[in-house]
Design a protein around this motif. Structure first.
Motif, PDB file in Angstrom:
ATOM      1  N   VAL A 140       0.861  -1.186   0.000  1.00 42.94           N
ATOM      2  CA  VAL A 140       0.000   0.000   0.000  1.00 42.94           C
ATOM      3  C   VAL A 140       0.898   1.237   0.000  1.00 42.94           C
ATOM      4  CG1 VAL A 140      -1.860   1.256   1.160  1.00 42.94           C
ATOM      5  CG2 VAL A 140      -1.791  -1.249   1.249  1.00 42.94           C
ATOM      6  N   SER A 141       1.570   1.480   1.115  1.00 42.70           N
ATOM      7  CA  SER A 141       2.481   2.619   1.207  1.00 42.70           C
ATOM      8  C   SER A 141       3.310   2.476   2.477  1.00 42.70           C
ATOM      9  CB  SER A 141       1.715   3.946   1.223  1.00 42.70           C
ATOM     10  OG  SER A 141       0.943   4.065   2.408  1.00 42.70           O
ATOM     11  N   GLU A 142       4.396   3.245   2.530  1.00 44.55           N
ATOM     12  CA  GLU A 142       5.199   3.272   3.749  1.00 44.55           C
ATOM     13  C   GLU A 142       5.683   4.693   3.987  1.00 44.55           C
ATOM     14  OE1 GLU A 142       9.587   1.971   1.995  1.00 44.55           O
ATOM     15  OE2 GLU A 142       8.246   0.408   2.738  1.00 44.55           O
ATOM     16  N   ALA A 143       5.701   5.072   5.244  1.00 47.39           N
ATOM     17  CA  ALA A 143       6.155   6.407   5.625  1.00 47.39           C
ATOM     18  C   ALA A 143       7.081   6.290   6.831  1.00 47.39           C
ATOM     19  CB  ALA A 143       4.959   7.300   5.966  1.00 47.39           C
ATOM     20  N   GLU A 144       8.137   7.073   6.823  1.00 49.12           N
ATOM     21  CA  GLU A 144       9.066   7.100   7.956  1.00 49.12           C
ATOM     22  C   GLU A 144       9.354   8.542   8.329  1.00 49.12           C
ATOM     23  OE1 GLU A 144      13.603   5.684   9.183  1.00 49.12           O
ATOM     24  OE2 GLU A 144      12.557   4.720   7.497  1.00 49.12           O
ATOM     25  N   VAL A 145       9.157   8.857   9.592  1.00 48.67           N
ATOM     26  CA  VAL A 145       9.359  10.202  10.122  1.00 48.67           C
ATOM     27  C   VAL A 145      10.187  10.074  11.392  1.00 48.67           C
ATOM     28  CG1 VAL A 145       8.218  12.326  10.882  1.00 48.67           C
ATOM     29  CG2 VAL A 145       7.067  10.810   9.254  1.00 48.67           C
ATOM     30  N   ASP A 146      11.088  11.043  11.647  1.00 50.17           N
ATOM     31  CA  ASP A 146      11.815  10.977  12.913  1.00 50.17           C
ATOM     32  C   ASP A 146      11.136  11.867  13.949  1.00 50.17           C
ATOM     33  OD1 ASP A 146      12.697  13.633  12.649  1.00 50.17           O
ATOM     34  OD2 ASP A 146      14.652  13.050  11.856  1.00 50.17           O
ATOM     35  N   ALA A 147      11.558  11.736  15.176  1.00 48.47           N
ATOM     36  CA  ALA A 147      10.911  12.438  16.288  1.00 48.47           C
ATOM     37  C   ALA A 147      11.003  13.951  16.166  1.00 48.47           C
ATOM     38  CB  ALA A 147      11.522  11.986  17.610  1.00 48.47           C
ATOM     39  N   ALA A 170       9.189   8.152   2.168  1.00 51.84           N
ATOM     40  CA  ALA A 170       7.769   8.141   1.820  1.00 51.84           C
ATOM     41  C   ALA A 170       7.627   7.457   0.468  1.00 51.84           C
ATOM     42  CB  ALA A 170       7.198   9.549   1.771  1.00 51.84           C
ATOM     43  N   LYS A 171       6.975   6.315   0.464  1.00 48.06           N
ATOM     44  CA  LYS A 171       6.759   5.559  -0.768  1.00 48.06           C
ATOM     45  C   LYS A 171       5.287   5.229  -0.878  1.00 48.06           C
ATOM     46  CE  LYS A 171       8.224   1.358  -3.193  1.00 48.06           C
ATOM     47  NZ  LYS A 171       9.039   0.106  -3.088  1.00 48.06           N
ATOM     48  N   GLY A 172       4.684   5.598  -2.000  1.00 46.68           N
ATOM     49  CA  GLY A 172       3.261   5.347  -2.184  1.00 46.68           C
ATOM     50  C   GLY A 172       2.382   6.325  -1.431  1.00 46.68           C
ATOM     51  N   CYS A 173       2.988   7.375  -0.912  1.00 47.44           N
ATOM     52  CA  CYS A 173       2.217   8.375  -0.171  1.00 47.44           C
ATOM     53  C   CYS A 173       2.973   9.692  -0.146  1.00 47.44           C
ATOM     54  CB  CYS A 173       1.948   7.910   1.265  1.00 47.44           C
ATOM     55  SG  CYS A 173       3.449   7.650   2.249  1.00 47.44           S
ATOM     56  N   ALA A 174       2.281  10.759   0.206  1.00 51.41           N
ATOM     57  CA  ALA A 174       2.891  12.077   0.381  1.00 51.41           C
ATOM     58  C   ALA A 174       2.710  12.486   1.839  1.00 51.41           C
ATOM     59  CB  ALA A 174       2.238  13.098  -0.538  1.00 51.41           C
ATOM     60  N   ILE A 175       3.803  12.870   2.498  1.00 56.21           N
ATOM     61  CA  ILE A 175       3.771  13.319   3.885  1.00 56.21           C
ATOM     62  C   ILE A 175       4.060  14.819   3.904  1.00 56.21           C
ATOM     63  CG2 ILE A 175       4.733  13.032   6.200  1.00 56.21           C
ATOM     64  CD1 ILE A 175       3.325  10.565   5.147  1.00 56.21           C
ATOM     65  N   THR A 176       3.134  15.584   4.443  1.00 52.96           N
ATOM     66  CA  THR A 176       3.287  17.041   4.482  1.00 52.96           C
ATOM     67  C   THR A 176       3.011  17.560   5.889  1.00 52.96           C
ATOM     68  OG1 THR A 176       0.966  17.312   3.792  1.00 52.96           O
ATOM     69  CG2 THR A 176       2.645  17.325   2.058  1.00 52.96           C
TER      70      THR A 176
END
Length: 422
Positions: free
Chosen positions: A225-232, A239-245
């Motif tokens: 589906v998608s994967e997202a990685e954000v740090d603290a 961000a793959k398969g999605c947009a993080i804003t």
């Protein structure tokens, strides 16, 4: 020396030709497809067929397609061929899947079943459609291989024999029988096994979710589906398969917006109990969030303001599959991910109620309605000509219902907030 006794490496050296890896299946759904699902009473339950369809709308939103359920209780390949013209070909399908065998198992030999399947495949091709074969599901009687009762013993033979037939004909084939029979048997034998509900031949939602997943996986459906990685600190690291804003960190709280390109597997609430023994479901819904560098122990996750569980910093650092977020019974609002999945399933169900009306009219238009029983009160039914005219309008309604499913499956922006748990 028997090849069965050789290690794999020596076996490869002993053969006059090299061993090749089996090519992965290519999911047989294309843009513009009309897929008719021919089957018996298990298909007619509109459970695993609806879950299969909902998955496709969730995972392939850029394709335009439609599904039509054509299941009839008690049917076999010959009886399905007898209704083929008005109940299958009438939809002008481009794909026809055949999920039959449960009602043949008491009589037809394996050779006869394969021969009948050959006749069905020929008829599908004559209609200008691509055949897809789905094995029958197992009978959930708690008996595994070597102990099969009569029906599962025959279904085992059918599923085994159809595989080389499908390979020879180059037809997509999914064998749910062998994927499920041992899992179901062990589950039923366990004192704390999960209740598949329904009966041995007709599982309820939990069992049929496993069926849908097995068929989808067997046909090569996309699991990502998608994967997202954000740090603290609020930095988006992947961000793959999605947009993080809009990612930001403030006083230990992390927030961001996420817009995915596709949706996770829509899972009905009454089927979620099966997830611990149904890895195929989550394999088909790899929808992950990874958060690194968190200082606290546990964090409460809210999505669009709805509390969606408490997760440990370790779990978040390892990555969490958002498909499997636990329900919070104290939450005032429901996880929007499951809400949207439920909306997709409801739209599929609404469309299928119209499909049922269309099928009844199509049967009448073909002059196939059964004569009234002796001494039975007359029941007004439209004549074939009137039924044909009504089919035109009803077809438009079904297509409008297809559009509603596509609308329900459009990805939506979700607002995530992770707050240190109290």
């Amino acid at each position: 020396m028997s090849h069965r006794l050789l290690p794999a490496a020596l076996l490869a050296m002993s053969l006059p030709f090299p061993l090749h890896a089996v090519e992965p299946a290519v999911f047989p759904l294309k843009d513009g497809d009309v897929w008719v699902m021919a089957g018996d009473s298990i298909t007619a339950q509109h459970l695993h067929s609806n879950y299969f369809e909902a998955f496709c709308y969730a995972r392939y939103p850029k394709l335009k397609f439609a599904f039509r359920n054509s299941g009839v209780g008690g049917h076999t390949i010959p009886s399905t061929l007898a209704r083929f013209d008005y109940d299958v070909a009438g939809w002008k399908p481009t794909v026809v899947s055949v999920e039959l065998g449960m009602n043949n198992a008491g009589g037809a030999s394996t050779d006869k079943f394969v021969a009948n399947m050959g006749a069905m495949v020929a008829r599908i091709k004559e209609a200008g459609a691509r055949p897809v074969i789905l094995s029958a599901s197992p009978v959930n009687d708690g008996l595994g291989a070597g102990k099969f009762a009569m029906r599962n013993a025959r279904l085992d033979e059918y599923a085994t024999a159809i595989k080389p037939f499908a390979e020879k004909e180059k037809i997509p084939y999914a064998d749910q029988f062998h994927a499920l029979v041992e899992v179901w048997a062990k589950n039923k034998q366990h004192a704390k096994g999960v209740n598949l509900t329904g009966d041995a031949g007709h599982p309820g939602a939990p069992g049929q979710l496993m069926m849908a997943a097995s068929l989808l996986k067997g046909l090569g459906a996309e699991g990502f589906v998608s994967e997202a990685e954000v740090d603290a600190g609020g930095t988006v690291t992947a961000a793959k398969g999605c947009a993080i804003t809009g990612a930001k960190a403030d006083g230990g709280t992390l927030s961001f917006d996420r817009l995915d390109e596709t949706l996770p597997f829509p899972i009905p609430d009454n089927a979620r109990v099966i997830l611990p023994i149904a890895p195929d479901v989550l394999d088909l819904s790899k929808y992950t969030l990874k958060v690194t560098g968190l200082k606290g122990a546990d964090y409460t996750l809210t999505i669009n303001g709805a509390t969606c569980g408490t997760l440990s910093a370790k779990a978040l650092a390892d990555g969490v599959n958002l498909t499997n977020l636990p329900a919070d019974p104290k939450a005032k609002t429901t996880n929007p991910i499951t809400v949207q999945g439920a909306a997709v399933l409801a739209a599929v169900s609404g469309k299928e109620s119209l499909v049922g009306k269309w099928r009844a009219l199509s049967k009448t238009a073909a002059g196939k309605d059964a004569p009234p029983k002796k001494d039975a009160p007359p029941v007004p039914t439209p004549d074939p000509a009137t039924a044909k005219a009504s089919l035109v309008e009803l077809t438009k309604q079904v297509e409008a219902a297809d559009a509603k499913i596509r609308d329900a499956a459009k990805p939506q922006t979700l607002h995530f907030v992770l707050t240190p748990a109290k």
